[in-house]
Scaffold this motif. Structure first.
Motif, PDB file in Angstrom:
ATOM      1  N   TYR A 138       0.798  -1.005   0.103  1.00  0.00           N
ATOM      2  CA  TYR A 138       0.041  -0.053   0.015  1.00  0.00           C
ATOM      3  C   TYR A 138       0.705   1.154   0.058  1.00  0.00           C
ATOM      4  CZ  TYR A 138      -3.123  -3.720   1.790  1.00  0.00           C
ATOM      5  OH  TYR A 138      -4.076  -4.646   1.698  1.00  0.00           O
ATOM      6  N   ARG A 139       0.351   2.510  -0.248  1.00  0.00           N
ATOM      7  CA  ARG A 139       0.993   3.537  -0.420  1.00  0.00           C
ATOM      8  C   ARG A 139      -0.116   4.664   0.081  1.00  0.00           C
ATOM      9  NH1 ARG A 139       2.861   4.574  -5.669  1.00  0.00           N
ATOM     10  NH2 ARG A 139       4.571   3.202  -4.960  1.00  0.00           N
ATOM     11  N   ILE A 140       0.367   5.441   1.041  1.00  0.00           N
ATOM     12  CA  ILE A 140      -0.279   6.865   1.553  1.00  0.00           C
ATOM     13  C   ILE A 140       0.446   7.947   1.088  1.00  0.00           C
ATOM     14  CG2 ILE A 140      -0.929   8.216   3.328  1.00  0.00           C
ATOM     15  CD1 ILE A 140      -1.094   5.652   4.869  1.00  0.00           C
ATOM     16  N   THR A 141      -0.221   8.753   0.204  1.00  0.00           N
ATOM     17  CA  THR A 141       0.378   9.848  -0.576  1.00  0.00           C
ATOM     18  C   THR A 141      -0.390  11.050   0.077  1.00  0.00           C
ATOM     19  OG1 THR A 141       0.968   8.808  -2.546  1.00  0.00           O
ATOM     20  CG2 THR A 141       1.152  11.235  -2.687  1.00  0.00           C
ATOM     21  N   MET A 142       0.270  12.023   0.641  1.00  0.00           N
ATOM     22  CA  MET A 142      -0.071  12.962   1.532  1.00  0.00           C
ATOM     23  C   MET A 142       0.523  14.519   0.872  1.00  0.00           C
ATOM     24  SD  MET A 142      -0.181  13.481   5.670  1.00  0.00           S
ATOM     25  CE  MET A 142      -1.356  12.265   5.776  1.00  0.00           C
ATOM     26  N   ALA A 143      -0.363  15.400   0.606  1.00  0.00           N
ATOM     27  CA  ALA A 143       0.321  16.725  -0.053  1.00  0.00           C
ATOM     28  C   ALA A 143       0.469  17.472   1.325  1.00  0.00           C
ATOM     29  CB  ALA A 143      -0.809  17.424  -0.839  1.00  0.00           C
ATOM     30  N   VAL A 144       1.616  17.902   1.225  1.00  0.00           N
ATOM     31  CA  VAL A 144       2.372  18.716   2.321  1.00  0.00           C
ATOM     32  C   VAL A 144       3.373  19.673   1.900  1.00  0.00           C
ATOM     33  CG1 VAL A 144       2.351  16.707   4.166  1.00  0.00           C
ATOM     34  CG2 VAL A 144       4.463  16.828   2.646  1.00  0.00           C
ATOM     35  N   ALA A 145       2.705  20.582   1.026  1.00  0.00           N
ATOM     36  CA  ALA A 145       3.401  21.540   0.301  1.00  0.00           C
ATOM     37  C   ALA A 145       3.834  22.502   1.434  1.00  0.00           C
ATOM     38  CB  ALA A 145       2.443  22.415  -0.735  1.00  0.00           C
ATOM     39  N   GLY A 146       4.902  23.036   1.412  1.00  0.00           N
ATOM     40  CA  GLY A 146       5.753  24.038   2.446  1.00  0.00           C
ATOM     41  C   GLY A 146       6.254  23.405   3.704  1.00  0.00           C
TER      42      GLY A 146
ATOM     43  N   LYS B  78       4.729  23.046  11.814  1.00  0.00           N
ATOM     44  CA  LYS B  78       5.212  24.346  11.138  1.00  0.00           C
ATOM     45  C   LYS B  78       6.171  25.079  12.092  1.00  0.00           C
ATOM     46  CE  LYS B  78       5.546  25.863   6.827  1.00  0.00           C
ATOM     47  NZ  LYS B  78       6.516  25.441   6.107  1.00  0.00           N
ATOM     48  N   ALA B  79       7.664  25.336  11.564  1.00  0.00           N
ATOM     49  CA  ALA B  79       8.545  26.102  12.344  1.00  0.00           C
ATOM     50  C   ALA B  79       8.039  27.558  12.313  1.00  0.00           C
ATOM     51  CB  ALA B  79       9.985  25.818  11.819  1.00  0.00           C
ATOM     52  N   ARG B  80       8.189  28.187  13.431  1.00  0.00           N
ATOM     53  CA  ARG B  80       7.758  29.668  13.541  1.00  0.00           C
ATOM     54  C   ARG B  80       8.821  30.317  12.516  1.00  0.00           C
ATOM     55  NH1 ARG B  80       3.328  30.850  16.421  1.00  0.00           N
ATOM     56  NH2 ARG B  80       3.435  29.595  18.409  1.00  0.00           N
ATOM     57  N   GLU B  81       8.073  31.282  11.814  1.00  0.00           N
ATOM     58  CA  GLU B  81       8.744  32.213  10.865  1.00  0.00           C
ATOM     59  C   GLU B  81       9.266  33.389  11.468  1.00  0.00           C
ATOM     60  OE1 GLU B  81       6.215  33.306   7.649  1.00  0.00           O
ATOM     61  OE2 GLU B  81       5.694  31.153   7.058  1.00  0.00           O
TER      62      GLU B  81
ATOM     63  N   HIS C 267      -2.628  37.482  -0.964  1.00  0.00           N
ATOM     64  CA  HIS C 267      -3.619  36.308  -1.102  1.00  0.00           C
ATOM     65  C   HIS C 267      -2.819  35.054  -0.506  1.00  0.00           C
ATOM     66  CE1 HIS C 267      -6.275  33.325  -2.579  1.00  0.00           C
ATOM     67  NE2 HIS C 267      -5.136  32.578  -3.050  1.00  0.00           N
ATOM     68  N   ARG C 268      -3.504  34.306   0.513  1.00  0.00           N
ATOM     69  CA  ARG C 268      -2.777  33.251   1.025  1.00  0.00           C
ATOM     70  C   ARG C 268      -3.421  31.901   0.613  1.00  0.00           C
ATOM     71  NH1 ARG C 268       0.449  32.844   6.446  1.00  0.00           N
ATOM     72  NH2 ARG C 268       1.234  30.921   6.505  1.00  0.00           N
ATOM     73  N   GLY C 269      -2.926  31.163  -0.655  1.00  0.00           N
ATOM     74  CA  GLY C 269      -3.795  29.892  -0.872  1.00  0.00           C
ATOM     75  C   GLY C 269      -3.376  28.435  -0.292  1.00  0.00           C
ATOM     76  N   ILE C 270      -2.001  28.978   0.320  1.00  0.00           N
ATOM     77  CA  ILE C 270      -1.435  27.541   0.731  1.00  0.00           C
ATOM     78  C   ILE C 270      -1.427  27.405   2.284  1.00  0.00           C
ATOM     79  CG2 ILE C 270       1.157  26.160   0.607  1.00  0.00           C
ATOM     80  CD1 ILE C 270       1.677  27.921  -1.833  1.00  0.00           C
ATOM     81  N   ALA C 271      -1.979  26.440   2.460  1.00  0.00           N
ATOM     82  CA  ALA C 271      -2.075  26.388   3.990  1.00  0.00           C
ATOM     83  C   ALA C 271      -0.703  25.884   4.656  1.00  0.00           C
ATOM     84  CB  ALA C 271      -3.349  25.545   4.392  1.00  0.00           C
ATOM     85  N   SER C 272      -0.376  26.530   5.708  1.00  0.00           N
ATOM     86  CA  SER C 272       0.744  25.926   6.473  1.00  0.00           C
ATOM     87  C   SER C 272       0.388  25.909   8.081  1.00  0.00           C
ATOM     88  CB  SER C 272       1.843  27.200   6.422  1.00  0.00           C
ATOM     89  OG  SER C 272       1.312  28.299   6.852  1.00  0.00           O
ATOM     90  N   ARG C 273      -0.755  25.201   8.329  1.00  0.00           N
ATOM     91  CA  ARG C 273      -0.988  25.295   9.750  1.00  0.00           C
ATOM     92  C   ARG C 273      -0.699  23.726   9.926  1.00  0.00           C
ATOM     93  NH1 ARG C 273      -5.813  25.140   6.646  1.00  0.00           N
ATOM     94  NH2 ARG C 273      -6.893  23.010   6.475  1.00  0.00           N
ATOM     95  N   ASN C 274      -0.604  23.277  11.230  1.00  0.00           N
ATOM     96  CA  ASN C 274      -0.075  22.246  11.720  1.00  0.00           C
ATOM     97  C   ASN C 274      -1.355  21.196  11.741  1.00  0.00           C
ATOM     98  OD1 ASN C 274       2.082  23.516  12.781  1.00  0.00           O
ATOM     99  ND2 ASN C 274       1.618  23.734  14.778  1.00  0.00           N
ATOM    100  N   PHE C 275      -0.657  19.922  11.588  1.00  0.00           N
ATOM    101  CA  PHE C 275      -1.462  18.759  11.442  1.00  0.00           C
ATOM    102  C   PHE C 275      -1.232  17.603  12.081  1.00  0.00           C
ATOM    103  CE2 PHE C 275       1.140  18.036   7.812  1.00  0.00           C
ATOM    104  CZ  PHE C 275       1.384  16.670   7.926  1.00  0.00           C
ATOM    105  N   GLU C 276      -2.178  16.554  12.356  1.00  0.00           N
ATOM    106  CA  GLU C 276      -1.869  15.435  12.918  1.00  0.00           C
ATOM    107  C   GLU C 276      -2.790  14.342  12.449  1.00  0.00           C
ATOM    108  OE1 GLU C 276      -2.433  13.475  17.160  1.00  0.00           O
ATOM    109  OE2 GLU C 276      -0.949  14.890  17.237  1.00  0.00           O
ATOM    110  N   HIS C 277      -2.482  13.537  11.826  1.00  0.00           N
ATOM    111  CA  HIS C 277      -3.324  12.502  11.110  1.00  0.00           C
ATOM    112  C   HIS C 277      -3.051  10.960  11.428  1.00  0.00           C
ATOM    113  CE1 HIS C 277      -6.533  12.263   8.111  1.00  0.00           C
ATOM    114  NE2 HIS C 277      -6.151  10.884   7.971  1.00  0.00           N
ATOM    115  N   SER C 278      -3.942  10.225  11.872  1.00  0.00           N
ATOM    116  CA  SER C 278      -3.759   8.671  12.428  1.00  0.00           C
ATOM    117  C   SER C 278      -4.250   7.907  11.365  1.00  0.00           C
ATOM    118  CB  SER C 278      -4.279   8.487  13.857  1.00  0.00           C
ATOM    119  OG  SER C 278      -3.616   9.257  14.801  1.00  0.00           O
ATOM    120  N   PHE C 279      -3.856   6.613  11.299  1.00  0.00           N
ATOM    121  CA  PHE C 279      -4.448   5.659  10.137  1.00  0.00           C
ATOM    122  C   PHE C 279      -4.393   4.446  11.176  1.00  0.00           C
ATOM    123  CE2 PHE C 279      -2.497   8.593   7.253  1.00  0.00           C
ATOM    124  CZ  PHE C 279      -3.561   8.763   6.441  1.00  0.00           C
TER     125      PHE C 279
END
Length: 150
Positions: A48-56, A77-80, A88-100
């Motif tokens: 199996y493969r999980i592909t996750m879009a983590v741009a930025g 995300k590290a503090r800038e 315009h801000r279209g690329i999200a850069s918020r923290n996330f946590e996902h469990s499978f």
């Protein structure tokens, strides 16, 4: 909301307690996070493969942890330094946590980050002791023959 009775399942199936537990957890209505978007792909019979879009996100900002039957992917995300003024801000850069939830005998083989996509490779490897065996009638335990996987 409907509730289901799994007692008929217990009459003829042994060891499926975890399946009923998964159904119960799914019925609770806890919304699974939709960020970041991801795909789950069947690559081979037991791969199996999980592909996750983590741009930025940088490699150092992503943590992958596998513990028993759970795969947890966390992005912090590290503090800038310095304020940025976006028009315009279209690329999200918020923290996330996902469990499978992983099935029995599924484990992480590897992970790579390429062009903003995190690819996590998984494989199901059933131990030899759990593969089907042919039982010869009136045989002693030492004479039980193991079937070869096809």
């Amino acid at each position: 909301m409907r509730t289901y009775d799994f007692s008929p399942l217990y009459r003829s199936a042994i060891g499926f307690d975890r399946l009923a537990q998964l159904f119960d957890e799914a019925q609770r209505g806890e919304a699974q996070p939709s960020y970041p978007p991801y795909n789950i792909e069947l690559v081979g019979e037991n791969k199996y493969r999980i592909t996750m879009a983590v741009a930025g996100f940088d490699r150092s900002e992503i943590e992958i942890e596998s513990e028993r039957d759970t795969l947890k992917i966390t992005g912090r995300k590290a503090r800038e330094e310095g304020a940025r003024n976006f028009l315009h801000r279209g690329i999200a850069s918020r923290n996330f946590e996902h469990s499978f939830q992983l099935a029995d005998h599924v484990h992480v083989v590897g992970a790579k980050l390429d062009n903003g996509l995190l690819n996590i490779e998984l494989a199901r490897e059933i131990p030899e002791a759990l593969k089907p065996r042919k039982i010869v009638i009136d045989a002693v335990a030492e004479n039980v023959q193991t079937l070869k996987a096809a």
